[in-house]
Write an enzyme that holds these catalytic residues in place. Structure first.
Site, mmCIF file in Angstrom:
data_model
loop_
_atom_site.group_PDB
_atom_site.id
_atom_site.type_symbol
_atom_site.label_atom_id
_atom_site.label_comp_id
_atom_site.label_asym_id
_atom_site.label_seq_id
_atom_site.Cartn_x
_atom_site.Cartn_y
_atom_site.Cartn_z
ATOM 1 N N CYS A 20 0.840 -1.209 0.000
ATOM 2 C CA CYS A 20 0.000 0.000 0.000
ATOM 3 C C CYS A 20 0.870 1.251 0.000
ATOM 4 O O CYS A 20 0.663 2.180 -0.801
ATOM 5 C CB CYS A 20 -0.904 0.033 1.230
ATOM 6 S SG CYS A 20 -2.092 -1.311 1.330
ATOM 7 N N ASP A 433 36.810 19.004 15.290
ATOM 8 C CA ASP A 433 37.312 20.360 15.442
ATOM 9 C C ASP A 433 37.894 20.432 16.854
ATOM 10 O O ASP A 433 37.476 19.684 17.740
ATOM 11 C CB ASP A 433 36.159 21.349 15.284
ATOM 12 C CG ASP A 433 36.575 22.770 15.589
ATOM 13 O OD1 ASP A 433 37.617 23.203 15.083
ATOM 14 O OD2 ASP A 433 35.853 23.429 16.368
#
Length: 737
Positions: A20, A433
């Site tokens: 479906c 970082d």
């Protein structure tokens, strides 16, 4: 998506299986003006990216309706819950009535069991529940209770596809109409040994309805994370207006309203403290267990709890703009976006039903030719049709994705979509970082070296134009030392990414930045060079100034790694992930950090562009790379990486940046993110195994005539429940950290 495409969320009603949702998705994707559509069976929703110049939301709804399903523009949770509750109640009553009507038919089946067939119980049953009673009961179940399967099958076939409803309608109709023919033959005296299968059709429908009820209940639990987030929100707030305190609904709050929040109360909405001091429990948002101290001027987040002080808070955000709403929206969107692995299930489901129909036909003909009994051949074919329903396959991925993203949200880990969750599980390299990510980000000036009396005041003037952690540390130090800037004439301040800042002060060019930057524009004296290099040897960050090309002074700053950084790095390495740090800082500073944390490598003196190039370089070497940054300064690297992980705290978090957003600055969230993604993908693979195992094992058993149709129906129903139950285990997942 291209800018002209906008997103429209739809609620879809009437889907029963993977076929479906595949049908609806294909219809939407074929529509003119639609760039992409993702349909989620579990949430009964669709996320559609479309061109508003070509098609409207009403047009999208029309496409869904033409495919045989109902749709509405995204409703509020309360509206959707109300509709779902009504539908669920209808389903309950439908099942109850079907079970009551099927029970007498079940008794007829039991009465045929060897050993019971000649008992008085069997005779009583067969007299009371005679063929006419069986026909009446079965007809009600077949055509009234079971109408939904005919309706669904018709719509699917009209759309040139086949779904679960087709299999159920075919299987139960075959049993019912065969029995009807036998009944007519008996009533007309053409046979005195009829074979009735009325109980088969009725019990199959009842069991399938039971399976759907259990499935609905189980899948509803995968959305509990969003419901839990919504519960964090207050319903009312105490607001000061015209010198009086009023209790008003949250929807009536306005920007700049002043709220009164007492100890033990929730912060109703995002704002800033204008008076009072307290500690606030932000664990429900960030996952951080330690209360955060707050004072006037600090931001507060709606949904968090005020511990011990009376606060006055000024409203700074509208309801839809708050951190909590952003998180809820992100989780909802993540659960609506498919993981690539889901497309495998979609493809299998799309061809599975037609293949099953073919197998059932071959089995029917084979048994008819070999056994010669139409009734037995029909019974075997029905069992094949029923056991093969691919419901469990369609639920395998979305239920796990929903449970996984929900578990992440509860712990401050926000995946932007299933695809990012899947990709995170494959990460083998993570680049961090440094400043503000691996470190506290609270630099302190430890040394000042000056050769020009203007150095300090010029530094204060130029650094006051920046919010970079280094600039803030220098500003703090110079302010504490009482440096004055009276009389300094300053021109436009220019920032040079990765280098520093420059301006014109009192008619002279002033440049402030990294050692590499200043060294390239001026010649340092022997004393200055030795002093600066000694700072660098100590692992300190050095900022230098040049006035009209002449060295004027330097600051030395230091930062420390976050206390949980070592634990986070060890956890990642234990998962087989290589860890690196990339920073614009000097080599010796970055190397010292890498050595202290025992990282696998480091990259120093990196410009923003260098970081993204580093990511691409590692990707070209065959690595799946994640980059961890603050979501703003590291945007190029976050965008270039396979998985961009944005890490932040409180209201400063960049919700829209990165593929994964971590609420809070606890570095151990990063290994937990990878761990959760891998656990989710492992769960999906388990779900695929169980879903396909039912079908692959069940079809041959049914084809050999060893599986009664009602047993096949029971197995099919519980295959879906087992898959959903397995996915729900993720909600109880315990992190190893």
């Amino acid at each position: 998506m291209e800018e002209k495409y906008i997103r429209q969320d739809l609620n879809i009603f009437g889907m029963t299986c993977a076929a479906c949702s595949t049908r609806v998705e294909k219809s939407l994707n074929k529509a003119d003006g639609v760039k992409q559509a993702n349909v989620n069976l579990v949430t009964e929703s669709a996320a559609v990216y479309y061109d508003p110049d070509v098609i409207s939301p009403d047009g999208l709804i029309g496409v869904v309706k033409h495919a045989g399903y109902d749709a509405k523009e995204k409703m509020s949770k309360a509206e959707k819950d109300e509709i779902l509750a009504k539908n669920f109640q209808k389903e309950v009553w439908r099942f109850v009535i079907s079970a009551i009507l099927s029970l007498p038919l079940l008794l007829t089946m039991i009465s045929h069991i060897p050993g019971l067939a000649t008992t008085s119980f069997a005779h009583t049953v067969m007299n009371v529940i005679n063929p006419t009673v069986q026909l009446v009961l079965a007809s009600i179940v077949q055509f009234i209770i079971g109408y939904r399967f005919y309706d669904g099958a018709y719509k699917a076939l009209r759309g040139k596809s086949a779904n679960m409803d087709v299999l159920v309608a075919l299987g139960t109709s075959a049993a019912y109409f065969y029995s009807l023919v036998e009944y007519i033959l008996q009533m007309t005296g053409q046979t005195d040994m009829p074979h009735y299968y009325f109980e088969t059709s009725a019990i199959l429908i009842t069991l399938i309805l039971l399976g759907k009820l259990l499935e609905s209940y189980a899948t509803s639990r995968t959305t509990e994370s969003i419901a839990g987030l919504l519960k964090l929100q207050s319903k009312e707030a105490n607001v000061l207006r015209d010198g009086k305190e009023w209790k008003v609904p949250l929807e009536e709050l306005r920007l700049e309203d002043i709220l009164v929040i007492r100890p033990g109360e929730k912060i109703p909405i995002d704002g800033i403290i204008v008076s009072g001091e307290t500690s606030i429990d932000e664990s429900m948002i960030s996952g951080e267990p330690v209360p955060v101290n707050k004072k006037a001027g600090d931001d507060v987040i709606g949904g968090t709890v005020n511990f011990d002080g009376v606060l006055q808070v000024r409203v700074t955000k509208r309801m839809e703009e708050t951190v909590l709403q952003s998180i809820i929206r992100l989780v909802e969107e993540a659960q609506g976006v498919k993981a690539p692995i889901q497309r495998i299930a979609d493809k299998i489901s799309g061809i599975f039903v037609p293949v099953v129909l073919g197998i059932a036909l071959v089995v029917f003909i084979t048994w008819l030719l070999v056994g010669g009994e139409l009734s037995h051949a029909l019974e075997v074919a029905i069992a094949v049709l029923v056991i093969a329903c691919p419901c469990a396959l369609g639920l395998a991925t979305p239920t796990a994705i929903m449970a996984g993203t929900g578990k992440g949200a509860e712990n401050g880990i926000l995946f932007k979509g299933g695809e990012h969750l899947e990709r995170t599980s494959k990460v083998d390299t993570i680049i961090f970082d440094k400043t503000g990510t691996l470190t506290e980000g609270k630099l302190n000036v430890t040394d000042v070296f000056s050769t020009d009396e203007r150095f300090l005041k010029y530094a204060l003037v130029i650094e006051s134009q920046s919010e970079h952690p280094i600039a803030m540390a220098i500003n703090r130090k110079l302010a504490e030392d009482g440096v004055q800037t009276d009389g300094v004439e300053i021109g436009r301040v220019r920032a040079k990414a990765g280098h520093g800042m420059s301006s014109v002060m009192d008619g002279q060019k002033v440049e402030l930045g990294s050692y590499r930057y200043i060294q390239a524009i001026t010649e340092l004296s022997e004393d200055a060079r030795e002093q600066v290099e000694s700072f660098m040897q100590e692992g300190k960050t050095v900022v230098l100034m040049a006035i009209e090309g002449t060295f004027a002074g330097a600051f030395a700053l230091s930062d420390v790694a976050r206390p949980e950084a070592v634990q986070a790095i060890r956890s990642l390495q234990a998962q087989g992930i290589k860890t690196f740090v990339s920073s614009g800082d000097q080599t010796v500073v970055v190397q010292n950090m890498a050595d202290a944390l025992q990282l696998d490598g480091f990259f120093a003196e990196q410009l923003p562009g260098d970081k993204s190039e580093l990511v691409v370089k590692l990707q070209n070497e065959g690595h799946v790379v994640a980059f961890v940054g603050d979501g703003i300064n590291d945007a190029p690297a976050l965008a270039a990486s396979d998985v961009g992980i944005s890490i932040g705290t409180g209201t400063d978090i960049a919700i829209e940046t990165g593929d994964v957003t971590l609420v809070g600055h606890r570095l151990t969230l990063i290994p937990e993110t990878v761990e959760l993604s891998r656990a989710t993908m492992r769960n999906i693979r388990q779900n695929f195994f169980w879903a396909l195992a039912y079908n692959c094992a069940g079809i041959p058993i049914a084809a050999l005539g060893l599986l009664a149709p009602w047993v096949a129906g029971l197995a099919m129903a519980f295959s879906s429940v087992s898959v959903v139950s397995n996915a729900l285990r993720l909600k109880r997942y315990k992190f190893k950290n």
